[in-house]
Scaffold this active site. Structure first.
Site, PDB file in Angstrom:
ATOM      1  N   SER A  31      41.313  46.376  33.444  1.00 24.49           N
ATOM      2  CA  SER A  31      41.590  47.135  34.664  1.00 24.49           C
ATOM      3  C   SER A  31      43.080  47.382  34.852  1.00 24.49           C
ATOM      4  O   SER A  31      43.893  46.455  34.817  1.00 24.49           O
ATOM      5  CB  SER A  31      41.063  46.379  35.891  1.00 24.49           C
ATOM      6  OG  SER A  31      39.663  46.314  35.876  1.00 24.49           O
ATOM      7  N   HIS A  62      39.555  52.266  35.050  1.00 28.94           N
ATOM      8  CA  HIS A  62      39.088  52.420  33.669  1.00 28.94           C
ATOM      9  C   HIS A  62      38.829  53.907  33.432  1.00 28.94           C
ATOM     10  O   HIS A  62      37.924  54.482  34.046  1.00 28.94           O
ATOM     11  CB  HIS A  62      37.798  51.633  33.437  1.00 28.94           C
ATOM     12  CG  HIS A  62      37.964  50.146  33.506  1.00 28.94           C
ATOM     13  ND1 HIS A  62      37.784  49.345  32.405  1.00 28.94           N
ATOM     14  CD2 HIS A  62      38.294  49.333  34.522  1.00 28.94           C
ATOM     15  CE1 HIS A  62      37.988  48.080  32.752  1.00 28.94           C
ATOM     16  NE2 HIS A  62      38.298  48.056  34.041  1.00 28.94           N
ATOM     17  N   HIS A  84      30.865  46.400  32.015  1.00 30.13           N
ATOM     18  CA  HIS A  84      30.597  45.108  32.628  1.00 30.13           C
ATOM     19  C   HIS A  84      29.099  44.921  32.872  1.00 30.13           C
ATOM     20  O   HIS A  84      28.376  45.878  33.171  1.00 30.13           O
ATOM     21  CB  HIS A  84      31.323  44.989  33.968  1.00 30.13           C
ATOM     22  CG  HIS A  84      32.809  45.123  33.877  1.00 30.13           C
ATOM     23  ND1 HIS A  84      33.431  46.353  33.800  1.00 30.13           N
ATOM     24  CD2 HIS A  84      33.799  44.194  33.861  1.00 30.13           C
ATOM     25  CE1 HIS A  84      34.750  46.171  33.738  1.00 30.13           C
ATOM     26  NE2 HIS A  84      34.990  44.877  33.774  1.00 30.13           N
ATOM     27  N   TYR A  86      27.866  43.614  35.450  1.00 31.96           N
ATOM     28  CA  TYR A  86      27.551  43.919  36.841  1.00 31.96           C
ATOM     29  C   TYR A  86      27.377  45.418  37.094  1.00 31.96           C
ATOM     30  O   TYR A  86      26.871  45.815  38.146  1.00 31.96           O
ATOM     31  CB  TYR A  86      28.603  43.337  37.791  1.00 31.96           C
ATOM     32  CG  TYR A  86      29.985  43.938  37.729  1.00 31.96           C
ATOM     33  CD1 TYR A  86      30.260  45.198  38.240  1.00 31.96           C
ATOM     34  CD2 TYR A  86      31.047  43.211  37.196  1.00 31.96           C
ATOM     35  CE1 TYR A  86      31.535  45.741  38.204  1.00 31.96           C
ATOM     36  CE2 TYR A  86      32.327  43.733  37.170  1.00 31.96           C
ATOM     37  CZ  TYR A  86      32.561  45.002  37.673  1.00 31.96           C
ATOM     38  OH  TYR A  86      33.833  45.529  37.640  1.00 31.96           O
ATOM     39  N   GLU A  87      27.776  46.262  36.136  1.00 32.12           N
ATOM     40  CA  GLU A  87      27.544  47.699  36.287  1.00 32.12           C
ATOM     41  C   GLU A  87      26.114  48.083  35.913  1.00 32.12           C
ATOM     42  O   GLU A  87      25.745  49.255  36.031  1.00 32.12           O
ATOM     43  CB  GLU A  87      28.520  48.475  35.407  1.00 32.12           C
ATOM     44  CG  GLU A  87      29.980  48.341  35.808  1.00 32.12           C
ATOM     45  CD  GLU A  87      30.894  49.059  34.833  1.00 32.12           C
ATOM     46  OE1 GLU A  87      31.173  50.241  35.059  1.00 32.12           O
ATOM     47  OE2 GLU A  87      31.319  48.422  33.841  1.00 32.12           O
ATOM     48  N   ALA A 114      42.266  42.016  33.596  1.00 34.25           N
ATOM     49  CA  ALA A 114      42.917  41.629  34.840  1.00 34.25           C
ATOM     50  C   ALA A 114      42.153  40.429  35.383  1.00 34.25           C
ATOM     51  O   ALA A 114      40.918  40.437  35.414  1.00 34.25           O
ATOM     52  CB  ALA A 114      42.885  42.780  35.839  1.00 34.25           C
ATOM     53  N   MET A 202      35.666  38.859  35.275  1.00 34.21           N
ATOM     54  CA  MET A 202      34.291  39.332  35.149  1.00 34.21           C
ATOM     55  C   MET A 202      34.028  40.029  33.812  1.00 34.21           C
ATOM     56  O   MET A 202      33.134  40.873  33.711  1.00 34.21           O
ATOM     57  CB  MET A 202      33.985  40.302  36.304  1.00 34.21           C
ATOM     58  CG  MET A 202      34.255  39.729  37.677  1.00 34.21           C
ATOM     59  SD  MET A 202      34.089  40.991  38.977  1.00 34.21           S
ATOM     60  CE  MET A 202      34.825  40.108  40.378  1.00 34.21           C
ATOM     61  N   SER A 203      34.792  39.675  32.798  1.00 29.51           N
ATOM     62  CA  SER A 203      34.619  40.308  31.487  1.00 29.51           C
ATOM     63  C   SER A 203      35.049  39.328  30.403  1.00 29.51           C
ATOM     64  O   SER A 203      35.148  38.122  30.635  1.00 29.51           O
ATOM     65  CB  SER A 203      35.471  41.589  31.412  1.00 29.51           C
ATOM     66  OG  SER A 203      36.845  41.264  31.464  1.00 29.51           O
ATOM     67  N   ASN A 226      46.157  39.062  40.706  1.00 29.80           N
ATOM     68  CA  ASN A 226      45.984  38.627  42.098  1.00 29.80           C
ATOM     69  C   ASN A 226      45.762  37.122  42.112  1.00 29.80           C
ATOM     70  O   ASN A 226      45.367  36.535  41.101  1.00 29.80           O
ATOM     71  CB  ASN A 226      44.797  39.343  42.762  1.00 29.80           C
ATOM     72  CG  ASN A 226      43.487  39.086  42.033  1.00 29.80           C
ATOM     73  OD1 ASN A 226      43.186  39.710  41.014  1.00 29.80           O
ATOM     74  ND2 ASN A 226      42.711  38.144  42.548  1.00 29.80           N
ATOM     75  N   HIS A 238      41.253  45.476  45.311  1.00 29.77           N
ATOM     76  CA  HIS A 238      41.368  46.009  43.951  1.00 29.77           C
ATOM     77  C   HIS A 238      42.663  46.794  43.771  1.00 29.77           C
ATOM     78  O   HIS A 238      43.188  46.885  42.662  1.00 29.77           O
ATOM     79  CB  HIS A 238      40.165  46.895  43.631  1.00 29.77           C
ATOM     80  CG  HIS A 238      40.064  47.265  42.183  1.00 29.77           C
ATOM     81  ND1 HIS A 238      39.764  46.348  41.195  1.00 29.77           N
ATOM     82  CD2 HIS A 238      40.262  48.443  41.543  1.00 29.77           C
ATOM     83  CE1 HIS A 238      39.753  46.953  40.015  1.00 29.77           C
ATOM     84  NE2 HIS A 238      40.063  48.222  40.200  1.00 29.77           N
TER      85      HIS A 238
END
Length: 263
Positions: A31, A62, A84, A86-87, A114, A202-203, A226, A238
């Site tokens: 990201s 992305h 991902h 989650y997508e 990220a 998350m990746s 972050n 984000h």
């Protein structure tokens, strides 16, 4: 190990469109890190939507395109956008970039992401070289532990030395994988810290495991964009991710270029 038939079909499509049969390196851009594509010389790109059997990336930051060109005269692939779980993609699809890199016989794979900082010593903008992962979910079939975790740590030390030679400060740390898409709660972050996590994202974990299965030499780098929930009093956003990535893009590009040359 054999690759899925659709990987062969994708490679045939790409070589028909001018991609070389073999690449020196491949880079998966996390990201906000897609601006690395601007550093690639003699480049061309194909939107993911135009490539047969390619899933689409829907995450902000992305671009969703496959770039090929040269860094330091070496042919490379760059995935500007990843897929991902989650997508809605199953884990087998999330590792497609790794499999395609293997089909192009890359000598090195560089994975970036990220991540939220869990370790209190980390600051926004820090780079963390992943030397271990914590995963809470069964994702894909995994090789025996000794075949990937030990080599993974060895690669991390090599990346650390290359960064040191470039006068780039980095951490070695543990990446804790979560499915997402929501940021973690303060209680979860406290638990993750006790588990030994230094950063959360998350990746990347499925990609690292697949790379180990396929025998691809891999470096993994987290940009701490972050502070995770509870580390500071700030609300997670984000936009903060993109801002931190933009501020660090030149250093990140310098490290990736160094890895393509020397890793």
């Amino acid at each position: 190990m054999s690759l899925p038939d659709y990987i062969t079909d994708i490679k045939d499509f790409l070589t028909d469109h001018g991609f070389p049969e073999q690449m020196e390196a491949a880079v998966i851009l996390g990201s906000g890190l897609g601006s690395f594509g601007d550093k690639i010389e003699n480049s061309d790109s194909i939107p993911y939507a135009d490539i047969p059997s390619f899933p689409q990336s829907t995450v902000e930051g992305h671009s969703g395109s496959l770039i090929y060109g040269e860094i330091a005269g070496k042919p490379i692939l760059a995935f500007s956008g990843r897929f991902h779980h989650y997508e809605g993609h199953d884990f087998a699809k999330t590792v497609l970039p790794v499999q395609l890199a293997r089909a192009f016989n890359v000598e090195k794979l560089i994975i970036s992401n990220a991540a939220g900082g869990i370790n209190f010593r980390y600051r926004v903008g820090d780079l963390m070289i992943i030397d271990s992962i914590i995963k809470q979910y069964v994702m894909i079939s995994e090789p025996a532990q000794h075949t990937w975790d030990s080599s993974f740590e060895e690669y991390a030390r090599e990346v650390k030395q290359i960064a040191r030679n470039l006068s780039i400060e980095t951490h070695l740390g543990t990446y804790l994988y979560v499915k997402g898409p929501h940021y973690e709660s303060k209680a979860e972050i406290r638990a993750f810290r006790r588990m030994g996590g230094d950063a959360v994202g998350m990746s990347t974990a499925p990609e690292l495991i697949e790379a180990a299965k396929l025998g691809v030499k891999t470096a993994a780098i987290s940009l701490i964009t972050n502070a995770a929930a509870g580390v500071t009093g700030a609300k997670l956003d984000h936009a903060e991710v993109k801002e931190a990535a933009d501020q660090k893009k030149e250093v990140f590009a310098k490290l990736v270029e160094g890895l393509i040359k020397d890793f």
